[in-house]
Design a protein around this motif. Structure first.
Motif, PDB file in Angstrom:
ATOM      1  N   GLN A  12      80.837  14.124  29.561  1.00  0.00           N
ATOM      2  CA  GLN A  12      81.422  12.904  30.117  1.00  0.00           C
ATOM      3  C   GLN A  12      82.895  12.825  29.724  1.00  0.00           C
TER       4      GLN A  12
ATOM      5  N   VAL B 154      81.351  10.729  42.097  1.00  0.00           N
ATOM      6  CA  VAL B 154      82.286  10.854  40.976  1.00  0.00           C
ATOM      7  C   VAL B 154      83.497   9.959  41.239  1.00  0.00           C
TER       8      VAL B 154
ATOM      9  N   PHE C  90      85.280  13.222  35.311  1.00  0.00           N
ATOM     10  CA  PHE C  90      83.915  12.698  35.292  1.00  0.00           C
ATOM     11  C   PHE C  90      83.797  11.519  34.330  1.00  0.00           C
TER      12      PHE C  90
ATOM     13  N   ALA D 125      78.268   9.403  33.003  1.00  0.00           N
ATOM     14  CA  ALA D 125      77.178  10.356  32.777  1.00  0.00           C
ATOM     15  C   ALA D 125      76.176  10.240  33.924  1.00  0.00           C
TER      16      ALA D 125
ATOM     17  N   VAL E 160      76.524  15.474  34.236  1.00  0.00           N
ATOM     18  CA  VAL E 160      77.535  14.995  33.296  1.00  0.00           C
ATOM     19  C   VAL E 160      76.801  14.457  32.071  1.00  0.00           C
TER      20      VAL E 160
END
Ligand SMILES: [Cu+2]
Lengths: 598, 173
Positions: free
Chosen positions: A157, A180, A209, A212, A237
């Motif tokens: 992340q 994203v 990113f 998560a 992620v």
């Protein structure tokens, strides 16, 4: 099964495509494919409505022979073709990947590899032609880096990676990083955030990113062709919190898809625009990780965390693992406020769910998609169960035993706290009202005759293509799907929709059941996150941040958008053929300092 | 399988949810246009003035669209009823109960209590069903015993059979 993928996700060595050189030259782009998106109408060759069938087989339809071309669409069992449609073909030229390319010179598809990247790493991602064998039939299709699904990008992340995209297919392309919340200029939406990437060209994306979860990447050019032919891949992620999810013995990404084939042939796509414009292209073969019958092994008592993604053009899945108990942890952009026990996972195109499944007993568990289809001719529901995978559970016990963690249902206080600041806005009046509808013109008369009388009941969700003949013969030339702004009557790209960065935007979307062919729409908003605060006036009591939301026929959803990410962001239906028939608009999130000076 | 899900949805959490929904519907009412997923309800000789409608909404689900494992859609029904007489006026009855019955009337599922005004009942997970409101002496009874006062059919029961119709030849008259 992707043993390589399983092993890789488990942490054993994996291959990273770092520094991989793209293949030298792209195949030639076929004539008439210029001017994407929309691939410039080639009207000189195509009549305005469905045309009588030629007496020779359609290009790409190897195996079709005889006089008048037979219907190339596999009809559902016991379903007669509508007499008035026999012999018609869609009013578009046909397209299949790799025209003029010797299939034997193409690489055979490889299993998915995991690209485990850290902040600042670079990945070369090449869209290319390849050979894929499905149910014993070999087709020329597409893939990223020779793989279908493409490389599984695994990042921590808050990482930012560089992806050098190389287009080596025979169509213009791009890469959209679905879900994203990255910089607008890397969103991969040609005509909005970048120019399309022409065959042979490259484009460098910087992908950040912030959240998560599980995401996916795919082209944002002619998704009805490129995605359906294999251009998709996952991104996972990872939160820095090792206890972010309930513990599992193992992780597994499962990508659900379908492919439309008839005997040994792929069904050609519309060159100038999508065919199957009414319902989207619903495949005749259901696929998991590119395979028609995925297999997986587990140990007794093993808890497997599945990252599920639906990359199909149109099909909504209802997935279960035999009688294995399952709980749902997360969806598109976050965990749920509260984990829930579920018996199946309902997943519309582009949605993701993270679930954990415990295989309590040795034996075989069927991974199935089970729906209640409708036979419109018989006027009856028709149960359909498709087994898309088998999990074989060995008698050896899984260690450690996560049975008690699995039995508990967690409340994710951090998620609820994050949502708390949005709750006061749940009941505010909507800032924008949209209606989803469709206009049609020049469809075959028999289609219109049937549809006009089959109006007593509309399925809120079409789980299968119950009318493949009518659907095939409808193209983006005849079918115009619309997101209509109720306040102005403007539709799709004509809608003027702005929000200030940092504002909380409430949108109410109604799926009009009175249109010519109402259908569910999985609506996707790029670059932001949103909450489904109510459906049909009923408040949602277990919230999760989403980027894609299914809106059944006749339903109204209330969405609360966290408009935090500046830029021009598409909102569109994720049924590829609906998108290709116009169903898209733009949310402009104006930077906090105000709109940029002209 | 469906029975299991029905039982699960009928747990205490489900009741808590229904009361939240009932509160909201009580405030807003299932107003607005009668949609395609509404069920017109008709009176009977026992209660000729009674009328109303049911509106299908998805039962609570993390997926928005509530399905059983085998794909049946799971609905709650928001019932709006009017001119129901006092149950005691029909006999030894104290309450009204909504039922979902299969079209062959072999399978009846108790959905919950109905009053004049707004009620939320459910869940129901049948593809096609009859919605029936009867007078009962006990709102928790598992079988229907009293007279019917309202009835209607699910929108899905309107699906037409076209197999035998010689239409759709594409030839305009
Ligand atoms: Cu759509």
């Amino acid at each position: 099964m992707r043993l390589a993928l399983v092993a890789a996700v488990l942490g054993t060595p994996f291959q990273i495509a770092l520094g991989q050189q793209p293949p030298s030259a792209p195949p030639a782009m076929p004539p008439g494919m210029s001017g994407m998106p929309g691939m410039g109408p080639d009207s000189s060759k195509t009549p305005p409505a469905a045309s009588p069938a030629p007496t020779t087989a359609m290009p790409g339809m190897a195996g079709m022979s005889g006089g008048a071309m037979a219907m190339p669409i596999p009809m559902p069992k016991g379903m007669p073709m509508v007499p008035g449609l026999i012999g018609l073909t869609p009013p578009v030229a046909s397209f299949l990947p790799g025209a003029g390319v010797d299939p034997m010179k193409l690489p055979v598809v490889k299993p998915t590899e995991v690209a485990r990247l850290k902040n600042g790493d670079t990945l070369d991602l090449t869209a290319m032609l390849l050979r894929r064998t499905i149910k014993g039939r070999t087709f020329v299709m597409y893939g990223y880096n020779g793989q279908t699904p493409g490389p599984l990008i695994r990042v921590p992340q808050n990482a930012t990676i560089i992806v050098r995209f190389h287009n080596r297919i025979d169509l213009p392309s791009s890469v959209h990083w679905h879900g994203v919340r990255l910089d607008n200029r890397y969103d991969g939406a040609p005509g909005v955030t970048q120019a399309e990437v022409r065959p042979g060209d490259s484009f460098e994306y910087r992908v950040h990113f912030p959240d998560a979860g599980v995401y996916w990447y795919h082209p944002h050019v002619r998704e009805d062709i490129e995605q359906a032919m294999g251009l998709f891949g996952n991104m996972i992620v990872d939160s820095p919190d090792p206890d972010y999810y309930s513990p599992a013995n193992r992780e597994q990404a499962l990508v659900f898809d379908d492919l439309l084939v008839n005997a040994d042939t792929l069904i050609p796509f519309g060159k100038e625009g999508p065919d199957f414009a009414l319902m989207g292209r619903v495949g005749s073969v259901e696929l998991v990780n590119g395979e028609s019958r995925d297999t997986l092994r587990a140990k007794t008592g093993e808890v497997v965390r599945f990252y599920l993604t639906n990359v199909a053009s149109s099909r909504t899945f209802n997935i279960s693992f035999g009688d294995a108990p399952m709980k749902v942890l997360a969806s598109d952009v976050s965990r749920f406020e509260r984990e829930q026990r579920v018996s199946s996972v309902v997943m519309a195109p582009a949605e993701r769910y993270i679930v954990e499944v415990r295989f309590e007993h040795p034996g075989r568990y069927a991974l199935v998609n089970a729906v209640q289809a409708i036979n419109h001719f018989a006027g009856e529901f028709d149960p359909e169960v498709d087994t898309v995978g088998i999990v074989t559970v060995d008698s050896a016990p899984a260690t450690p035993d996560f049975g008690s963690d699995f039995a508990a249902l967690r409340a994710n206080a951090a998620v609820s706290r994050d949502i708390d600041r949005y709750r006061p806005y749940f009941t505010k009046p909507a800032d924008k009202h949209f209606t989803l509808t469709v206009d049609v013109s020049a469809l075959p008369l028999a289609t219109v005759q049937f549809m006009d009388v089959d109006t007593a009941y509309y399925a809120p969700v079409e789980w299968v293509d119950a009318m493949p003949d009518m659907n095939w013969l409808s193209t983006s030339k005849q079918v115009h799907w619309a997101i209509r702004d109720d306040a102005t009557g403007k539709e799709n790209m004509d809608v003027d929709w702005h929000a200030a960065q940092g504002s909380i935007v409430k949108v109410q979307i109604f799926n009009d059941p009175k249109s010519f062919h109402p259908m569910q729409h999985p609506m996707h908003l790029h670059g932001q996150r949103m909450l489904v605060v109510a459906r049909d006036g009923v408040p949602n009591r277990d919230l999760v941040w989403k980027d894609t939301v299914i809106i059944p026929v006749g339903s109204t959803v209330d969405l609360l958008i966290d408009a935090s990410n500046p830029g021009a962001w598409m909102m569109h239906c994720h049924i590829a053929e609906h998108l290709g028939s116009g169903m898209m608009t733009i949310l402009h999130v104006d930077p906090a300092a105000g709109p940029p000076a002209k | 399988m469906r029975g299991q899900i029905t039982r699960r949805l009928r747990g205490s959490r489900s009741r808590a949810r229904l009361s939240v929904v009932a509160l909201v519907v009580g405030l807003l009412g299932p107003s607005g246009p009668i949609g395609p997923y509404d069920i017109p309800l008709y009176g009977t000789p026992k209660a000729p003035a009674a009328n109303g409608h049911g509106r299908l909404v998805y039962a609570d689900s993390p997926f928005g669209v509530a399905l059983t494992k085998d794909g049946h859609t799971v609905y709650d029904i928001q019932i709006t009823a009017a001119a129901l007489p006092a149950p005691s006026s029909l006999g030894a009855y104290s309450t009204y109960v909504a039922w979902a019955a299969t079209s062959d009337l072999t399978q009846w599922t108790r959905l919950g209590s109905v009053v004049n005004g707004n009620s939320i009942v459910g869940p129901v997970d049948l593809n096609k069903f009859l919605l029936v409101v009867t007078a009962e002496s006990d709102s928790t009874s598992a079988t229907h015993a009293g007279p019917t006062v309202l009835h209607g059919i699910s929108p899905s029961a309107l699906l037409q059979k076209f197999l035998t119709k010689p239409a759709f030849h594409g030839i305009a008259d």
